[in-house]
Design a protein around this motif. Structure first.
Motif, PDB file in Angstrom:
ATOM      1  N   GLU A 101     -53.316 -15.055 -10.280  1.00 42.73           N
ATOM      2  CA  GLU A 101     -54.363 -15.944 -10.779  1.00 42.73           C
ATOM      3  C   GLU A 101     -54.013 -17.399 -10.459  1.00 42.73           C
ATOM      4  O   GLU A 101     -52.893 -17.853 -10.678  1.00 42.73           O
ATOM      5  N   GLU A 102     -55.002 -18.142  -9.905  1.00 40.69           N
ATOM      6  CA  GLU A 102     -54.820 -19.573  -9.643  1.00 40.69           C
ATOM      7  C   GLU A 102     -55.127 -20.328 -10.928  1.00 40.69           C
ATOM      8  O   GLU A 102     -56.184 -20.143 -11.534  1.00 40.69           O
ATOM      9  N   ILE A 103     -54.221 -21.186 -11.356  1.00 39.93           N
ATOM     10  CA  ILE A 103     -54.367 -21.922 -12.610  1.00 39.93           C
ATOM     11  C   ILE A 103     -54.158 -23.401 -12.327  1.00 39.93           C
ATOM     12  O   ILE A 103     -53.241 -23.777 -11.603  1.00 39.93           O
ATOM     13  N   VAL A 104     -55.015 -24.234 -12.896  1.00 38.38           N
ATOM     14  CA  VAL A 104     -54.859 -25.676 -12.777  1.00 38.38           C
ATOM     15  C   VAL A 104     -54.266 -26.178 -14.083  1.00 38.38           C
ATOM     16  O   VAL A 104     -54.802 -25.925 -15.159  1.00 38.38           O
ATOM     17  N   VAL A 105     -53.130 -26.874 -13.976  1.00 36.01           N
ATOM     18  CA  VAL A 105     -52.464 -27.420 -15.163  1.00 36.01           C
ATOM     19  C   VAL A 105     -52.294 -28.917 -14.987  1.00 36.01           C
ATOM     20  O   VAL A 105     -52.181 -29.414 -13.864  1.00 36.01           O
ATOM     21  N   ASP A 106     -52.277 -29.616 -16.106  1.00 38.30           N
ATOM     22  CA  ASP A 106     -52.093 -31.060 -16.029  1.00 38.30           C
ATOM     23  C   ASP A 106     -50.610 -31.400 -16.147  1.00 38.30           C
ATOM     24  O   ASP A 106     -49.760 -30.545 -16.376  1.00 38.30           O
ATOM     25  N   GLU A 107     -50.345 -32.672 -15.986  1.00 38.87           N
ATOM     26  CA  GLU A 107     -48.962 -33.152 -15.972  1.00 38.87           C
ATOM     27  C   GLU A 107     -48.259 -32.874 -17.300  1.00 38.87           C
ATOM     28  O   GLU A 107     -47.094 -32.473 -17.318  1.00 38.87           O
ATOM     29  N   ASP A 108     -48.958 -33.035 -18.419  1.00 37.20           N
ATOM     30  CA  ASP A 108     -48.353 -32.794 -19.728  1.00 37.20           C
ATOM     31  C   ASP A 108     -47.923 -31.341 -19.877  1.00 37.20           C
ATOM     32  O   ASP A 108     -46.865 -31.053 -20.439  1.00 37.20           O
ATOM     33  N   THR A 109     -48.739 -30.430 -19.364  1.00 32.68           N
ATOM     34  CA  THR A 109     -48.394 -29.006 -19.438  1.00 32.68           C
ATOM     35  C   THR A 109     -47.132 -28.720 -18.636  1.00 32.68           C
ATOM     36  O   THR A 109     -46.248 -27.986 -19.094  1.00 32.68           O
ATOM     37  N   VAL A 110     -47.035 -29.303 -17.465  1.00 30.86           N
ATOM     38  CA  VAL A 110     -45.841 -29.117 -16.634  1.00 30.86           C
ATOM     39  C   VAL A 110     -44.621 -29.683 -17.351  1.00 30.86           C
ATOM     40  O   VAL A 110     -43.554 -29.058 -17.375  1.00 30.86           O
ATOM     41  N   LEU A 111     -44.777 -30.854 -17.967  1.00 29.70           N
ATOM     42  CA  LEU A 111     -43.653 -31.470 -18.673  1.00 29.70           C
ATOM     43  C   LEU A 111     -43.225 -30.657 -19.890  1.00 29.70           C
ATOM     44  O   LEU A 111     -42.058 -30.690 -20.280  1.00 29.70           O
ATOM     45  N   ASN A 112     -44.141 -29.906 -20.482  1.00 27.96           N
ATOM     46  CA  ASN A 112     -43.784 -29.044 -21.622  1.00 27.96           C
ATOM     47  C   ASN A 112     -42.897 -27.893 -21.185  1.00 27.96           C
ATOM     48  O   ASN A 112     -42.198 -27.313 -22.000  1.00 27.96           O
ATOM     49  N   GLY A 113     -42.960 -27.515 -19.906  1.00 25.40           N
ATOM     50  CA  GLY A 113     -42.040 -26.528 -19.381  1.00 25.40           C
ATOM     51  C   GLY A 113     -42.604 -25.153 -19.131  1.00 25.40           C
ATOM     52  O   GLY A 113     -42.186 -24.486 -18.210  1.00 25.40           O
ATOM     53  N   SER A 114     -43.545 -24.689 -19.955  1.00 29.45           N
ATOM     54  CA  SER A 114     -44.072 -23.351 -19.725  1.00 29.45           C
ATOM     55  C   SER A 114     -45.389 -23.154 -20.471  1.00 29.45           C
ATOM     56  O   SER A 114     -45.661 -23.826 -21.456  1.00 29.45           O
ATOM     57  N   ILE A 115     -46.184 -22.212 -19.942  1.00 25.26           N
ATOM     58  CA  ILE A 115     -47.415 -21.774 -20.607  1.00 25.26           C
ATOM     59  C   ILE A 115     -47.621 -20.299 -20.265  1.00 25.26           C
ATOM     60  O   ILE A 115     -47.148 -19.837 -19.226  1.00 25.26           O
ATOM     61  N   PRO A 116     -48.318 -19.583 -21.135  1.00 21.70           N
ATOM     62  CA  PRO A 116     -48.645 -18.203 -20.760  1.00 21.70           C
ATOM     63  C   PRO A 116     -49.829 -18.197 -19.793  1.00 21.70           C
ATOM     64  O   PRO A 116     -50.729 -19.025 -19.880  1.00 21.70           O
ATOM     65  N   CYS A 117     -49.826 -17.259 -18.872  1.00 20.10           N
ATOM     66  CA  CYS A 117     -50.938 -17.110 -17.933  1.00 20.10           C
ATOM     67  C   CYS A 117     -52.171 -16.694 -18.730  1.00 20.10           C
ATOM     68  O   CYS A 117     -52.107 -15.731 -19.508  1.00 20.10           O
ATOM     69  N   PRO A 118     -53.293 -17.397 -18.574  1.00 15.12           N
ATOM     70  CA  PRO A 118     -54.490 -17.035 -19.330  1.00 15.12           C
ATOM     71  C   PRO A 118     -55.075 -15.688 -18.914  1.00 15.12           C
ATOM     72  O   PRO A 118     -55.838 -15.083 -19.645  1.00 15.12           O
ATOM     73  N   ASN A 119     -54.664 -15.186 -17.744  1.00 15.37           N
ATOM     74  CA  ASN A 119     -55.196 -13.918 -17.247  1.00 15.37           C
ATOM     75  C   ASN A 119     -54.369 -12.723 -17.730  1.00 15.37           C
ATOM     76  O   ASN A 119     -54.905 -11.769 -18.267  1.00 15.37           O
ATOM     77  N   CYS A 120     -53.044 -12.803 -17.550  1.00 12.09           N
ATOM     78  CA  CYS A 120     -52.213 -11.631 -17.857  1.00 12.09           C
ATOM     79  C   CYS A 120     -51.217 -11.868 -18.990  1.00 12.09           C
ATOM     80  O   CYS A 120     -50.583 -10.932 -19.468  1.00 12.09           O
ATOM     81  N   GLY A 121     -51.025 -13.131 -19.396  1.00 11.79           N
ATOM     82  CA  GLY A 121     -50.109 -13.420 -20.492  1.00 11.79           C
ATOM     83  C   GLY A 121     -48.668 -13.657 -20.061  1.00 11.79           C
ATOM     84  O   GLY A 121     -47.818 -13.965 -20.891  1.00 11.79           O
TER      85      GLY A 121
END
Length: 139
Positions: A101-121
């Motif tokens: 899945e292609e995901i667009v993240v902002d700079e703050d999200t990258v600086l936080n270090g991690s996020i779950p994939c909205p598609n598969c988790g």
């Protein structure tokens, strides 16, 4: 015919009948006309209230539109010189290694270090290099 006009016509008809005021039927007719008169006044009052309320709602709607326009102007997408937005703001496109899945993240999200994939988790982790580390690596 408006309600008040119809009521006036009805009163005229009743007066034209030249009924005896002492008869029970005449008293009933006059009481009915009085009730109708009160109802007509109540309807007029309600109509006036609704018109006033409609004007106030229109005014609030216009004010809300102004606020929305003001707030929309503050949300610049860094594509113009219309505001003092952060020119360093960046978005990054990443691909989930698990589901693709292609995901667009902002700079703050990258600086936080991690996020779950909205598609598969799947947890997507980002490594951030400091500018000082980049400068040291270039030397």
């Amino acid at each position: 015919m408006q309600t008040t006009e119809s009521l006036g016509y009805l009163k005229g008809l009743l007066d034209g009948l030249d009924l005896d005021d002492n008869k029970k039927e005449t008293k009933v007719f006059k009481a009915i006309v009085d009730v109708l008169s009160n109802l007509a006044e109540d309807v007029d009052d309600i109509t006036d209230g609704m018109e006033l309320l409609a004007e106030q709602i229109d005014a609030v709607d216009e004010d809300l539109a102004d606020v929305e326009d003001y707030l929309a102007d503050d949300e610049c997408d860094d594509c113009c010189d219309c505001c003092d937005c952060d020119d360093d703001y960046q978005e990054f496109e990443v691909e989930c290694p698990c589901c693709g899945e292609e995901i667009v993240v902002d700079e703050d999200t990258v600086l936080n270090g991690s996020i779950p994939c909205p598609n598969c988790g799947e947890m997507l982790e980002f490594e951030v290099e400091c500018e000082d580390e980049e400068d040291d690596a270039q030397e």
